[in-house]
Design a protein around this motif. Structure first.
Motif, PDB file in Angstrom:
ATOM      1  N   ALA A  66     -10.128  -3.239  -3.786  1.00 32.27           N
ATOM      2  CA  ALA A  66      -9.887  -2.798  -2.409  1.00 32.27           C
ATOM      3  C   ALA A  66      -8.960  -3.735  -1.640  1.00 32.27           C
ATOM      4  O   ALA A  66      -8.228  -3.288  -0.744  1.00 32.27           O
ATOM      5  N   VAL A  67      -8.977  -5.030  -1.973  1.00 32.54           N
ATOM      6  CA  VAL A  67      -8.158  -5.994  -1.231  1.00 32.54           C
ATOM      7  C   VAL A  67      -6.908  -6.413  -2.002  1.00 32.54           C
ATOM      8  O   VAL A  67      -6.200  -7.324  -1.556  1.00 32.54           O
ATOM      9  N   ALA A  68      -6.629  -5.751  -3.131  1.00 29.41           N
ATOM     10  CA  ALA A  68      -5.480  -6.137  -3.953  1.00 29.41           C
ATOM     11  C   ALA A  68      -4.178  -5.977  -3.170  1.00 29.41           C
ATOM     12  O   ALA A  68      -3.880  -4.886  -2.674  1.00 29.41           O
ATOM     13  N   PRO A  69      -3.378  -7.048  -3.076  1.00 31.98           N
ATOM     14  CA  PRO A  69      -2.134  -6.963  -2.303  1.00 31.98           C
ATOM     15  C   PRO A  69      -0.977  -6.357  -3.087  1.00 31.98           C
ATOM     16  O   PRO A  69       0.013  -5.930  -2.497  1.00 31.98           O
ATOM     17  N   THR A  70      -1.068  -6.349  -4.404  1.00 34.20           N
ATOM     18  CA  THR A  70       0.012  -5.823  -5.237  1.00 34.20           C
ATOM     19  C   THR A  70      -0.570  -4.875  -6.284  1.00 34.20           C
ATOM     20  O   THR A  70      -1.778  -4.891  -6.572  1.00 34.20           O
ATOM     21  N   LEU A  71       0.300  -4.065  -6.864  1.00 31.34           N
ATOM     22  CA  LEU A  71      -0.146  -3.136  -7.899  1.00 31.34           C
ATOM     23  C   LEU A  71      -0.650  -3.886  -9.128  1.00 31.34           C
ATOM     24  O   LEU A  71      -1.652  -3.485  -9.744  1.00 31.34           O
ATOM     25  N   LEU A  80      -3.787   8.557  -7.256  1.00 31.57           N
ATOM     26  CA  LEU A  80      -2.522   8.114  -7.852  1.00 31.57           C
ATOM     27  C   LEU A  80      -1.302   8.467  -7.000  1.00 31.57           C
ATOM     28  O   LEU A  80      -0.423   7.609  -6.814  1.00 31.57           O
ATOM     29  N   PRO A  81      -1.182   9.684  -6.463  1.00 28.68           N
ATOM     30  CA  PRO A  81      -0.010   9.959  -5.608  1.00 28.68           C
ATOM     31  C   PRO A  81       0.056   9.037  -4.383  1.00 28.68           C
ATOM     32  O   PRO A  81       1.145   8.605  -3.987  1.00 28.68           O
ATOM     33  N   THR A  82      -1.107   8.734  -3.800  1.00 29.70           N
ATOM     34  CA  THR A  82      -1.131   7.832  -2.648  1.00 29.70           C
ATOM     35  C   THR A  82      -0.711   6.425  -3.040  1.00 29.70           C
ATOM     36  O   THR A  82       0.010   5.738  -2.291  1.00 29.70           O
ATOM     37  N   LEU A  83      -1.136   5.973  -4.221  1.00 29.30           N
ATOM     38  CA  LEU A  83      -0.785   4.630  -4.685  1.00 29.30           C
ATOM     39  C   LEU A  83       0.706   4.524  -4.982  1.00 29.30           C
ATOM     40  O   LEU A  83       1.301   3.451  -4.809  1.00 29.30           O
ATOM     41  N   VAL A  84       1.320   5.606  -5.431  1.00 27.01           N
ATOM     42  CA  VAL A  84       2.775   5.612  -5.649  1.00 27.01           C
ATOM     43  C   VAL A  84       3.490   5.277  -4.347  1.00 27.01           C
ATOM     44  O   VAL A  84       4.436   4.474  -4.315  1.00 27.01           O
ATOM     45  N   GLN A  85       3.055   5.879  -3.251  1.00 31.91           N
ATOM     46  CA  GLN A  85       3.679   5.619  -1.947  1.00 31.91           C
ATOM     47  C   GLN A  85       3.299   4.243  -1.404  1.00 31.91           C
ATOM     48  O   GLN A  85       4.151   3.529  -0.849  1.00 31.91           O
ATOM     49  N   ALA A  86       2.034   3.852  -1.577  1.00 26.13           N
ATOM     50  CA  ALA A  86       1.565   2.594  -0.993  1.00 26.13           C
ATOM     51  C   ALA A  86       2.259   1.389  -1.604  1.00 26.13           C
ATOM     52  O   ALA A  86       2.575   0.416  -0.905  1.00 26.13           O
ATOM     53  N   PHE A  87       2.518   1.423  -2.900  1.00 28.80           N
ATOM     54  CA  PHE A  87       3.107   0.267  -3.588  1.00 28.80           C
ATOM     55  C   PHE A  87       4.579   0.483  -3.939  1.00 28.80           C
ATOM     56  O   PHE A  87       5.203  -0.403  -4.540  1.00 28.80           O
ATOM     57  N   GLY A  88       5.126   1.651  -3.607  1.00 22.97           N
ATOM     58  CA  GLY A  88       6.522   1.922  -3.924  1.00 22.97           C
ATOM     59  C   GLY A  88       6.797   1.859  -5.409  1.00 22.97           C
ATOM     60  O   GLY A  88       7.844   1.363  -5.844  1.00 22.97           O
ATOM     61  N   ALA A  89       5.859   2.370  -6.215  1.00 26.30           N
ATOM     62  CA  ALA A  89       5.961   2.288  -7.676  1.00 26.30           C
ATOM     63  C   ALA A  89       6.150   3.687  -8.263  1.00 26.30           C
ATOM     64  O   ALA A  89       5.994   4.700  -7.577  1.00 26.30           O
ATOM     65  N   SER A  90       6.495   3.726  -9.542  1.00 29.66           N
ATOM     66  CA  SER A  90       6.621   4.997 -10.243  1.00 29.66           C
ATOM     67  C   SER A  90       5.243   5.470 -10.707  1.00 29.66           C
ATOM     68  O   SER A  90       4.288   4.695 -10.760  1.00 29.66           O
ATOM     69  N   PHE A  91       5.180   6.748 -11.060  1.00 30.43           N
ATOM     70  CA  PHE A  91       3.903   7.270 -11.561  1.00 30.43           C
ATOM     71  C   PHE A  91       3.516   6.583 -12.864  1.00 30.43           C
ATOM     72  O   PHE A  91       2.329   6.323 -13.124  1.00 30.43           O
ATOM     73  N   GLN A  92       4.500   6.281 -13.728  1.00 31.02           N
ATOM     74  CA  GLN A  92       4.205   5.609 -14.997  1.00 31.02           C
ATOM     75  C   GLN A  92       3.564   4.252 -14.771  1.00 31.02           C
ATOM     76  O   GLN A  92       2.708   3.819 -15.551  1.00 31.02           O
ATOM     77  N   GLN A  93       3.962   3.571 -13.720  1.00 29.43           N
ATOM     78  CA  GLN A  93       3.351   2.276 -13.399  1.00 29.43           C
ATOM     79  C   GLN A  93       1.949   2.455 -12.803  1.00 29.43           C
ATOM     80  O   GLN A  93       1.008   1.762 -13.179  1.00 29.43           O
TER      81      GLN A  93
END
Length: 474
Positions: free
Chosen positions: A100-105, A40-53
């Motif tokens: 694995a290939v999802a381009p967006t959150l 989850l912390p990595t995905l926050v950075q990868a997609f520029g999203a909040s933790f809630q998202q």
């Protein structure tokens, strides 16, 4: 490599490979539950999203699995369990590739929901297929093996996920499931019994309205318990009201349709109802160890993150090591004594955690945790065996779904209820003292002890009714 054989030795080999395919199916579904949390912390950075998202990457999987697990069990009873399990494994594998290939959150969350549908099929039908794979005398051992694989998958997720992210990026969290899914599907196709799997889906044999209502009820309840991370607001209360209304409507519909999704008469069986209630109660308690444990270890005992991770891995390791022996003992001595012994050990372990003095340090925490987890593994194996051993072939899928549902509802409720109780007593965890955290820990496990004692009372009442039935027959 077919499971039916004229010789005894080939049959044993075939049963072993069939159990291997079921074990891998359970491992994959459990791995899918736990492996994404560490990313989850990595995905926050990868997609520029909040933790809630980003937390919806976890919630979408859990909610899809919980909402559909009974319905897919019923479909397995109608369409054939082996056939539907193969479809579920393929769906899980395909969804893993899409993750694995999802381009967006948003695409990732949608793919995770699809992966959760596959996991629901795998979990529900894996237990159901035990009755078609092994003899009744070996059901306990098979259930213990599946419990072991579930624990291994849950324990392996965070550590494996951390290694994969560090070496290959977040996409590897989901790509690792692709070859495992392919292997599982190949084994299941070659080794699982096909006998009795085909049934005609007659007109009116499936209950689409009941299926939708149950899925909607469970989805509303799951959202009510997970949104807000344990802090109840108006939205949570509203969702609970919606879930209650939908549940009432579901019961009304099921009492009137010709072929209900769940026959309400099933719940008149006190043994089944008691087993489902006990499963939900002990799962609620076990979630407390996962929710409260890290805070107590970090803030109450002052352990570093690595040491907390090692301490938290003890529970799943105990479950993994004790599942198969517990199943064999249940086969030999019967399930009822093992259910009582497991619940008794859980009650003792939770009471020790409630009275735990912080001066005992990490050893004072790990000792009661071993007792609690050992009791849980013993109970879970014996309870699953007790339920699935006496189920008719035409109901195995839906009953297996109900067993898994009771466990999932307990986990969801425990995450919310036990987390809220702990936070209410300990206060703001960012500023709480070690003494306040220890107090929150103690109060939470006082409640946990009470829940286990309720389950133990239900088990004793069920045993008493069983003795009366045997006396009347004699």
């Amino acid at each position: 490599m077919k499971p039916v054989s004229t010789g005894s030795e080939p049959e044993v080999v075939s049963v072993g490979w069939a159990l291997a395919s079921l074990s891998l199916s359970m491992l994959l579904a459990s791995l899918g539950t736990s492996i994404a949390n560490v990313g989850l912390p990595t995905l926050v950075q990868a997609f520029g999203a909040s933790f809630q998202q980003v937390q919806w990457v976890v919630l979408a999987y859990l909610l899809a699995m919980t909402a559909l697990i009974v319905s897919v069990g019923r479909l397995g009873d109608l369409l054939g369990r082996r056939r539907l399990l193969l479809a579920g494994i393929l769906l899980f594998t395909l969804a893993s590739m899409l993750c694995a290939v999802a381009p967006t959150l948003g695409m990732l969350i949608a793919a995770r929901a699809l992966q959760g549908v596959g996991a629901a099929i795998m979990m529900a039908l894996t237990l159901a297929l035990v009755g078609e794979t092994v003899s009744k005398a070996r059901t306990g051992s098979a259930m213990g093996l599946l419990g072991t694989m579930s624990a291994i998958g849950t324990a392996l997720g965070p550590s494996l996920g951390g290694v994969l992210i560090a070496g290959f990026g977040w996409q590897a969290l989901f790509l690792v499931c692709v070859p495992l899914g392919g292997l599982t599907c190949a084994l299941a196709y070659r080794c699982l019994p096909a006998a009795g799997q085909a049934r005609d889906l007659e007109r009116g044999a499936f209950d689409p309205l009941g299926t939708l209502l149950l899925a909607f009820t469970l989805l509303a309840y799951g959202l009510a318990m997970t949104l807000g991370r344990g802090h109840f607001g108006l939205l949570n209360v509203g969702l609970l009201v919606v879930a209650l209304l939908a549940a009432g409507l579901f019961v009304w519909v099921e009492a009137r349709v010709a072929a209900p999704l769940i026959r309400l008469a099933l719940f008149r069986d006190a043994a089944l109802s008691g087993s489902l209630a006990m499963s939900a109660l002990v799962s609620t308690v076990m979630m407390a160890t996962l929710v409260v444990g890290p805070f107590y270890l970090a803030h109450g005992l002052g352990l570093e993150t690595f040491a907390v991770g090692l301490a938290m891995s003890l529970g799943p390791c105990v479950t993994a090591l004790s599942g198969v022996p517990a199943g064999r003992i249940a086969d030999q001595f019967g399930v009822q004594p093992m259910i009582l012994a497991g619940l008794g050990a859980m009650a003792l372990g939770c009471l020790m955690l409630a009275l735990l003095p912080a001066s005992l340090g990490i050893g004072g925490y790990l000792g009661p945790m071993v007792i609690t987890t050992l009791g849980y593994a013993t109970f879970q194996t014996a309870n699953n065996t007790a339920v699935m051993s006496d189920v008719g072939a035409e109901q195995r899928g839906v009953i297996s779904g109900l067993l898994n549902l009771s466990r999932n509802l307990g986990l969801i409720t425990g995450a919310s209820l036990m987390g809220a109780v702990f936070a209410a007593v300990a206060g703001d965890l960012s500023t709480a003292s070690a003494e306040a955290v220890a107090s929150g820990m103690g109060f939470t496990f006082v409640l946990a002890t009470g829940l286990v004692l309720m389950a133990l009372l239900a088990a004793l009442l069920s045993q008493q009714r069983r003795w009366r039935t045997l006396d009347s027959v004699a």
